[in-house]
Design a protein around this motif. Structure first.
Motif, PDB file in Angstrom:
ATOM      1  N   LYS A 227       0.832  -1.203   0.000  1.00  0.00           N
ATOM      2  CA  LYS A 227       0.000   0.000   0.000  1.00  0.00           C
ATOM      3  C   LYS A 227       0.870   1.258   0.000  1.00  0.00           C
ATOM      4  O   LYS A 227       1.972   1.275   0.542  1.00  0.00           O
ATOM      5  CB  LYS A 227      -0.922   0.019   1.224  1.00  0.00           C
ATOM      6  N   GLN A 228       0.355   2.294  -0.615  1.00  0.00           N
ATOM      7  CA  GLN A 228       1.084   3.553  -0.686  1.00  0.00           C
ATOM      8  C   GLN A 228       1.142   4.207   0.689  1.00  0.00           C
ATOM      9  O   GLN A 228       0.134   4.298   1.394  1.00  0.00           O
ATOM     10  CB  GLN A 228       0.395   4.499  -1.681  1.00  0.00           C
ATOM     11  N   SER A 231      -1.605   6.575   2.656  1.00  0.00           N
ATOM     12  CA  SER A 231      -2.953   6.364   2.120  1.00  0.00           C
ATOM     13  C   SER A 231      -3.859   5.728   3.166  1.00  0.00           C
ATOM     14  O   SER A 231      -3.400   5.135   4.149  1.00  0.00           O
ATOM     15  CB  SER A 231      -2.893   5.468   0.884  1.00  0.00           C
ATOM     16  N   ASN A 232      -5.174   5.838   2.939  1.00  0.00           N
ATOM     17  CA  ASN A 232      -6.150   5.215   3.835  1.00  0.00           C
ATOM     18  C   ASN A 232      -6.042   3.696   3.788  1.00  0.00           C
ATOM     19  O   ASN A 232      -6.248   3.010   4.800  1.00  0.00           O
ATOM     20  CB  ASN A 232      -7.561   5.652   3.456  1.00  0.00           C
ATOM     21  N   ASN A 233      -5.731   3.157   2.614  1.00  0.00           N
ATOM     22  CA  ASN A 233      -5.602   1.706   2.490  1.00  0.00           C
ATOM     23  C   ASN A 233      -4.431   1.185   3.320  1.00  0.00           C
ATOM     24  O   ASN A 233      -4.509   0.099   3.892  1.00  0.00           O
ATOM     25  CB  ASN A 233      -5.414   1.305   1.027  1.00  0.00           C
TER      26      ASN A 233
END
Length: 381
Positions: A227-228, A231-233
C-alpha cells in the motif's frame, strides 16, 4: 491471617462514544506534544548549556505553553494528563541517570500505544460508573471481573492500542490474603522448546504463540507493504497487522499469568536465573524465539505475585554453570554443547536430562543463597 495492602491495576476494555473518542484522541495528541516538547527542551539545555532542567521547570513551561496563542489548544483537555506526561518524563530521566534505561525517546503518532493518566480530581467514580474530566457521560466499560469491595481508584489510565482497542486501568489499593505457608521449593530453568523446566521434573511446553500466527502475520505485513505510504488503504492494512500482534500478545500474557499463578500458589520458594535477556536477543538466530518466550515478563509476574502472596523469589547469578553441574554429586563438566540434551556424570554415573538437571542445580544454589548467601551474586533488584 491479615492480608497485605498492595496497589493493583484492574484493566478493562471500554467502548467510547464518538464524542468521547474525539476528546480522548485530542488528549492523547496534547500529551504526546507536551512530552516531546519537554524532552526537546531538556535535551537542548543539556547539549548547549550542560544544564539539567528540573520537573518543576517543565511544569512552569507547560503553564506558559497554555498561555501562548500558538499552543492555546493545550488548555482544552484536562490538565491532569498533561502534568502526568511531565511526571513520566521525569521518571524516564531518573531511570536513565541510574543507568536502568536508555535515553528517553520521542513519542511518535500512530506508532505505539496512546495513553493518558488521570489523577484524583480529574475523574469521578460512583456507583460503578467512571466519568473523566471534561466529559459529560461515563465510559461504557465491560466489567470483566469485579472490583474489590469499596474500591476507590487513586489513578485512572486510559489507553488505545495499535489495534484500535480502548482500555481503562484503575489503580486501587486492596488487601491481598497471603497463601498458606508450605515447605515446597522449586527451581526453574527457562528455555525455548520447553518454556519452563521445573526441578520436580515437569516440563512446560512453550506454546510459541508468535510462530502459530507467523503465516497470518507475514501475509498482513506483505499486504501493508504494497500500500502507498500515507494512504487510507495503508492505514487499514496497518490495523490488520496490529490486530494479529495484539492476538499474539493477549494469548502469551494469558498463558504466563496462568503459569506463574500456579507456580506461586504451589511453592514457598522459587529460584530462577538472573538472565540478561537484552544481551541474549542480540543473537539473530535466537532473538525471535527468545522474544516470543517472554522470559522477562515471566520473571516480573513471578516477583510481584510472590510479593503479594507471601512467597520468596531468589535469582542466582547468570554465570552459574547450572547445566554443567551434576545435581547429584556436584561434579562440574568442562563443557556441554547445546545440542547435548542428556549426559552421564563421570563421578557418580547419574544419567541427567539437561534441563531437569539445570533446574535442580538452580534450586540447590538458590537454597544455599537463602541459607547463607554463599556462591551467588545478588539479583538485579
Amino acid at each position: 491471617m491479615s492480608g497485605k495492602v498492595v496497589r493493583r491495576a484492574y484493566k478493562y476494555r471500554f467502548y467510547p462514544t464518538p464524542e468521547q473518542a474525539e476528546q480522548l484522541s485530542q488528549t492523547f495528541g496534547c500529551v504526546r506534544y507536551v512530552y516531546n516538547r519537554a524532552l526537546a527542551e531538556r535535551t537542548r539545555a543539556w547539549t548547549q548549556e550542560q544544564r539539567r532542567i528540573t520537573h518543576a521547570e517543565t511544569d512552569r513551561m507547560l503553564t506558559g505553553w497554555k498561555r501562548d496563542p500558538d499552543t492555546g489548544w493545550l488548555a482544552e483537555p484536562s490538565k491532569g494528563p498533561l502534568q502526568a506526561a511531565l511526571r513520566n518524563l521525569q521518571s524516564a530521566f531518573d531511570k536513565f541517570w541510574r543507568k536502568q534505561n536508555r535515553y528517553p525517546k520521542f513519542k511518535k503518532k500512530g506508532k505505539t500505544r496512546d495513553s493518558a493518566t488521570y489523577f484524583r480530581g480529574c475523574f469521578t467514580f460512583r456507583d460503578g460508573k467512571l466519568k473523566l474530566a471534561k466529559q459529560s457521560e461515563p465510559l461504557d466499560i465491560r466489567w470483566s471481573r469485579p472490583l474489590p469491595d469499596g474500591a476507590d481508584p487513586s489513578q485512572v489510565n486510559v489507553s488505545r492500542d495499535a489495534a484500535g482497542r480502548w482500555f481503562v486501568s484503575l489503580l486501587i489499593e486492596s488487601e491481598v490474603a497471603p497463601y498458606a505457608p508450605t515447605d515446597a521449593a522449586v527451581g526453574l530453568d527457562v528455555g525455548i522448546t520447553t518454556l519452563v523446566t521445573l526441578s520436580t521434573g515437569e516440563k512446560i511446553t512453550n506454546p510459541k504463540h508468535e510462530k502459530k500466527d507467523r503465516a497470518k502475520l507475514a501475509k498482513a505485513q506483505r499486504n501493508m507493504a504494497r500500500k502507498q505510504k500515507g494512504s487510507n488503504n495503508r492505514a487499514k492494512a496497518r490495523l490488520k497487522v496490529a490486530k494479529v500482534y495484539a492476538r499474539i500478545a493477549d494469548r502469551r500474557r494469558d498463558h504466563l499469568h496462568k503459569l506463574t499463578s500456579r507456580i506461586v500458589r504451589e511453592n514457598q520458594t522459587i529460584v530462577i536465573e538472573d538472565l540478561t535477556v537484552r544481551n541474549m536477543v542480540k543473537n539473530r538466530s535466537l532473538a525471535r524465539a527468545i522474544s516470543d518466550a517472554s522470559w522477562l515478563e515471566l520473571r516480573s509476574m513471578l516477583e510481584y505475585k510472590a510479593d503479594w502472596y507471601g512467597r520468596e523469589v531468589i535469582a542466582i547469578d547468570r554465570w552459574y554453570p547450572s547445566s554443567k553441574t551434576c545435581s547429584n554429586c556436584g561434579h562440574l563438566l568442562q563443557s556441554l554443547p547445546l545440542n547435548v540434551r542428556e549426559w552421564v556424570c563421570a563421578e557418580c554415573g547419574t544419567v541427567h536430562d539437561r534441563d531437569v538437571n539445570a533446574a535442580r542445580t538452580i534450586l540447590a544454589a538458590g537454597l544455599a543463597v537463602s541459607a547463607c548467601g554463599d556462591g551467588v551474586r545478588p539479583p538485579r533488584s
